[in-house]
Design a protein around this motif. Structure first.
Motif, short mmCIF file in Angstrom:
data_model
loop_
_atom_site.label_atom_id
_atom_site.label_comp_id
_atom_site.label_asym_id
_atom_site.label_seq_id
_atom_site.Cartn_x
_atom_site.Cartn_y
_atom_site.Cartn_z
N PHE A 117 -53.10 32.99 -2.80
CA PHE A 117 -52.75 33.91 -3.88
C PHE A 117 -51.74 34.94 -3.39
O PHE A 117 -50.76 35.25 -4.08
N TYR A 118 -51.94 35.45 -2.18
CA TYR A 118 -50.97 36.39 -1.61
C TYR A 118 -49.59 35.73 -1.51
O TYR A 118 -48.57 36.36 -1.80
N ARG A 119 -49.58 34.48 -1.08
CA ARG A 119 -48.28 33.80 -0.94
C ARG A 119 -47.61 33.62 -2.29
O ARG A 119 -46.38 33.75 -2.41
N LEU A 120 -48.41 33.34 -3.32
CA LEU A 120 -47.84 33.22 -4.67
C LEU A 120 -47.23 34.54 -5.12
O LEU A 120 -46.13 34.57 -5.69
N LEU A 121 -47.94 35.63 -4.88
CA LEU A 121 -47.44 36.93 -5.30
C LEU A 121 -46.17 37.30 -4.54
O LEU A 121 -45.21 37.84 -5.13
N HIS A 122 -46.15 37.01 -3.25
CA HIS A 122 -44.93 37.28 -2.47
C HIS A 122 -43.77 36.43 -2.99
O HIS A 122 -42.63 36.91 -3.04
N HIS A 123 -44.06 35.20 -3.36
CA HIS A 123 -43.01 34.34 -3.91
C HIS A 123 -42.44 34.95 -5.19
O HIS A 123 -41.22 34.95 -5.41
N SER A 124 -43.32 35.49 -6.04
CA SER A 124 -42.87 36.10 -7.29
C SER A 124 -42.01 37.33 -7.04
O SER A 124 -41.01 37.56 -7.73
N ILE A 125 -42.39 38.12 -6.05
CA ILE A 125 -41.61 39.31 -5.71
C ILE A 125 -40.27 38.93 -5.09
O ILE A 125 -39.22 39.49 -5.43
N ASP A 126 -40.29 37.95 -4.18
CA ASP A 126 -39.04 37.50 -3.55
C ASP A 126 -38.10 36.88 -4.58
O ASP A 126 -36.87 37.01 -4.47
N ALA A 127 -38.66 36.21 -5.58
CA ALA A 127 -37.83 35.60 -6.63
C ALA A 127 -37.05 36.66 -7.38
O ALA A 127 -35.87 36.47 -7.72
N GLN A 128 -37.67 37.80 -7.61
CA GLN A 128 -36.98 38.90 -8.30
C GLN A 128 -35.86 39.45 -7.41
O GLN A 128 -34.77 39.79 -7.90
N GLU A 129 -36.12 39.51 -6.12
CA GLU A 129 -35.08 39.98 -5.20
C GLU A 129 -33.89 39.03 -5.22
O GLU A 129 -32.72 39.47 -5.25
N ARG A 130 -34.17 37.74 -5.22
CA ARG A 130 -33.07 36.76 -5.27
C ARG A 130 -32.32 36.86 -6.59
O ARG A 130 -31.09 36.71 -6.63
N PHE A 131 -33.03 37.13 -7.67
CA PHE A 131 -32.39 37.29 -8.98
C PHE A 131 -31.44 38.48 -8.96
O PHE A 131 -30.30 38.40 -9.43
N ARG A 132 -31.87 39.58 -8.37
CA ARG A 132 -31.06 40.79 -8.36
C ARG A 132 -29.84 40.68 -7.45
O ARG A 132 -28.84 41.38 -7.65
N GLN A 133 -29.92 39.81 -6.48
CA GLN A 133 -28.79 39.66 -5.54
C GLN A 133 -27.58 39.01 -6.19
O GLN A 133 -26.50 38.99 -5.59
N ARG A 134 -27.74 38.53 -7.41
CA ARG A 134 -26.60 37.94 -8.12
C ARG A 134 -25.61 39.01 -8.57
O ARG A 134 -24.48 38.72 -8.94
N TRP A 135 -26.03 40.28 -8.55
CA TRP A 135 -25.17 41.38 -8.98
C TRP A 135 -25.00 42.38 -7.83
O TRP A 135 -25.79 42.38 -6.88
N GLU A 136 -23.97 43.22 -7.94
CA GLU A 136 -23.72 44.17 -6.85
C GLU A 136 -24.87 45.16 -6.74
O GLU A 136 -25.53 45.50 -7.72
N ALA A 137 -25.08 45.63 -5.54
CA ALA A 137 -26.19 46.55 -5.27
C ALA A 137 -25.89 47.94 -5.82
O ALA A 137 -24.73 48.34 -5.98
N PHE A 138 -26.94 48.67 -6.12
CA PHE A 138 -26.79 50.07 -6.54
C PHE A 138 -28.06 50.81 -6.11
O PHE A 138 -29.08 50.20 -5.80
N ASN A 139 -27.97 52.11 -6.08
CA ASN A 139 -29.11 52.93 -5.68
C ASN A 139 -29.90 53.37 -6.91
O ASN A 139 -29.32 53.75 -7.94
N ASP A 140 -31.22 53.31 -6.82
CA ASP A 140 -32.05 53.81 -7.91
C ASP A 140 -31.80 55.30 -8.09
O ASP A 140 -31.63 56.05 -7.11
N ASP A 141 -31.77 55.73 -9.33
CA ASP A 141 -31.56 57.14 -9.60
C ASP A 141 -32.70 57.97 -9.02
O ASP A 141 -33.86 57.52 -8.98
N THR A 142 -32.38 59.16 -8.60
CA THR A 142 -33.40 60.01 -7.97
C THR A 142 -34.54 60.36 -8.93
O THR A 142 -35.66 60.63 -8.48
N THR A 143 -34.29 60.33 -10.23
CA THR A 143 -35.35 60.67 -11.20
C THR A 143 -36.46 59.63 -11.25
O THR A 143 -37.57 59.93 -11.74
N VAL A 144 -36.19 58.41 -10.78
CA VAL A 144 -37.23 57.37 -10.82
C VAL A 144 -37.79 57.07 -9.43
O VAL A 144 -38.63 56.17 -9.28
N GLN A 145 -37.36 57.80 -8.45
CA GLN A 145 -37.83 57.56 -7.09
C GLN A 145 -39.12 58.33 -6.80
O GLN A 145 -39.21 59.53 -7.09
#
Length: 451
Positions: A6-34
């Motif tokens: 189950f842990y491996r499945l959850l890590h896979h789901s989180i890593d999949a989102q990271e791979r999805f986001r890498q399709r676009w240029e990086a940016f910093n989260d706004d300080t108001t949501v940190q």
């Protein structure tokens, strides 16, 4: 759940989102949501403590209400999609999950025997039933909607919401006469009532309804997935009603019950796609990146989580809608648990069976020394509290209030000294219940002897 996998499945789901986001240029989260990690950990620790005030829905010792956790594949899939947060109101709100929703609804429609359909997922069975009744009112605006006294209370409420005439029937025994007397345009037939899991006689009602042009809405919120067992040569359910579902005008089913999904995931399906005309709207701000029919055009709900469609899609990939594999194999065990429980009660001198289970819901009560409604209710309440508060091995049941005369029908020696009697009701909806039946019954029996 198997912790490591189950842990491996959850890590896979989180890593999949990271791979999805890498399709676009990086940016910093706004300080108001940190928020610093330590603060979030503290909040989650506080949440963990609050969530301890829950019953163990995951465990076979919980044999109470219609509750069990979703399967880990549904959780992992929901997590993966939730990080994108698609809105299945329209195609460009969630193009991928909208396609998944269309695919899973088609699978559900085919399970019931529809050759064509119109349908979508909903947040729950209440909204699904609301839409079905709303369509019925749109087609027969001057006619009444009828439902039985065993139907879920949502039907009365939803009829009031849409402002239509409605009638509650004690039974369907005189349905032809009732149609004429009350001006009925739609009949709600429940396949798996909430209290007893009763399968209402669709196969008897349908020919009469057709004779008078009356629509049939099948509320299969709980019992719908048992359709998978209806085609056996020797069915272990009363299959006649299930085999007639393909003739109904609309069907609702809840994947968040026997479909292994998290709440809320319901579904409404119509036999005739032309009912889509009643949903037509002209919104200047709805998404228009596609000229195809989008889900927002066939739904009363607007925003709906695409993650729910992703979770159901992934689950049906792992547990297909097949009679002997996938979901069918799970339902066979829950049904077997109920049949085993029922068989054990026939040999039991301490417990009495109220009605034979038609799905996987069992109802029973203690045979008290003074066999009266008052004493049975009192004993049921005492045993219920004793089992739930056991210091080492708590057992969680549910209760239901029934007409005392209905008990006397089965047990003539039963004394009706009160109009209603509270008895036990257990929903054996986990396949693990099959191997726990003897344990549960033994502990219930011991508690009754104490009280």
């Amino acid at each position: 759940m198997r912790k490591d996998s189950f842990y491996r499945l959850l890590h896979h789901s989180i890593d999949a989102q990271e791979r999805f986001r890498q399709r676009w240029e990086a940016f910093n989260d706004d300080t108001t949501v940190q928020i610093d990690e330590q603060t979030m950990k503290e909040v989650l620790s506080a949440l963990e403590e609050k969530l301890r005030n829950n019953y163990p829905f995951f465990h076979p010792r919980y044999a109470g209400q219609m509750l069990k956790p979703p399967h880990e594949i549904a959780i992992a899939a929901y997590l993966m999609a939730m990080q994108i947060n698609p809105n299945n109101h329209a195609l460009d709100g969630g193009p991928a999950t909208a396609a998944m929703e269309i695919e899973v609804v088609q699978q559900l429609a085919q399970m019931f025997g529809y050759t064509e359909h119109l349908g979508h997922l909903t947040s729950n069975g209440t909204i699904a039933n609301l839409e079905a009744l709303w369509i019925s009112k749109s087609i027969h605006p001057e006619k009444a909607i009828a439902y039985s006294s065993s139907a879920h209370y949502t039907h009365k409420r939803m009829c009031e919401v849409i402002g239509t005439k409605h009638v509650c029937l004690d039974s369907f025994d005189n349905i032809e006469e009732d149609i004429l007397r009350h001006g009925i345009g739609t009949i709600v037939v429940t396949i798996g009532t909430t209290a007893l899991g009763k399968i209402e006689p669709l196969h008897d009602i349908l020919p009469i309804a057709k004779k008078y042009g009356v629509r049939i809405h099948a509320d299969c919120a709980y019992g719908g997935f048992f359709m998978l067992l209806a085609h056996d040569q020797e069915p272990i359910i009363a299959h006649h009603a299930f085999l007639m579902l393909k003739e109904c005008d609309s069907i609702t089913v809840d994947p968040h019950k026997h479909g292994l999904q998290p709440y809320g995931c319901g579904c409404v399906i119509f036999k005739n796609p032309e009912v889509g005309k009643f949903y037509k709207h002209d919104s200047p701000y709805t998404y228009f990146t596609s000229h195809e029919l989008h889900l927002g055009e066939i739904s009363l709900e607007c925003s709906r989580p695409g993650a729910a469609a992703a979770a159901l899609w992934a689950t049906l990939q792992c547990f297909p809608l097949q009679p002997h594999n996938g979901l069918g194999a799970i339902l066979r065990k829950t049904r077997a648990a109920a049949l085993q429980w029922s068989d054990q009660l026939t040999k039991n001198s301490t417990l009495c069976e109220f009605v034979k289970p038609e799905l996987d819901i069992v109802t029973y009560f203690p045979r008290t020394k003074k066999f009266t409604a008052t004493e049975v209710t009192k004993c049921t309440a005492n045993v219920f509290r004793h089992l739930m508060n056991h210091p080492t091995h708590p057992l969680y049941l549910a209760t239901v209030t029934v007409d005392s005369h209905s008990i006397q029908t089965h047990y003539p020696e039963f004394v009706v000294d009160a109009p209603t009697t509270t008895i036990f009701r257990s929903v054996l909806m986990k396949p693990e219940h099959k191997d726990f039946v003897n344990t549960l019954l033994n502990e219930i029996e011991m508690a009754i002897k104490i009280h």
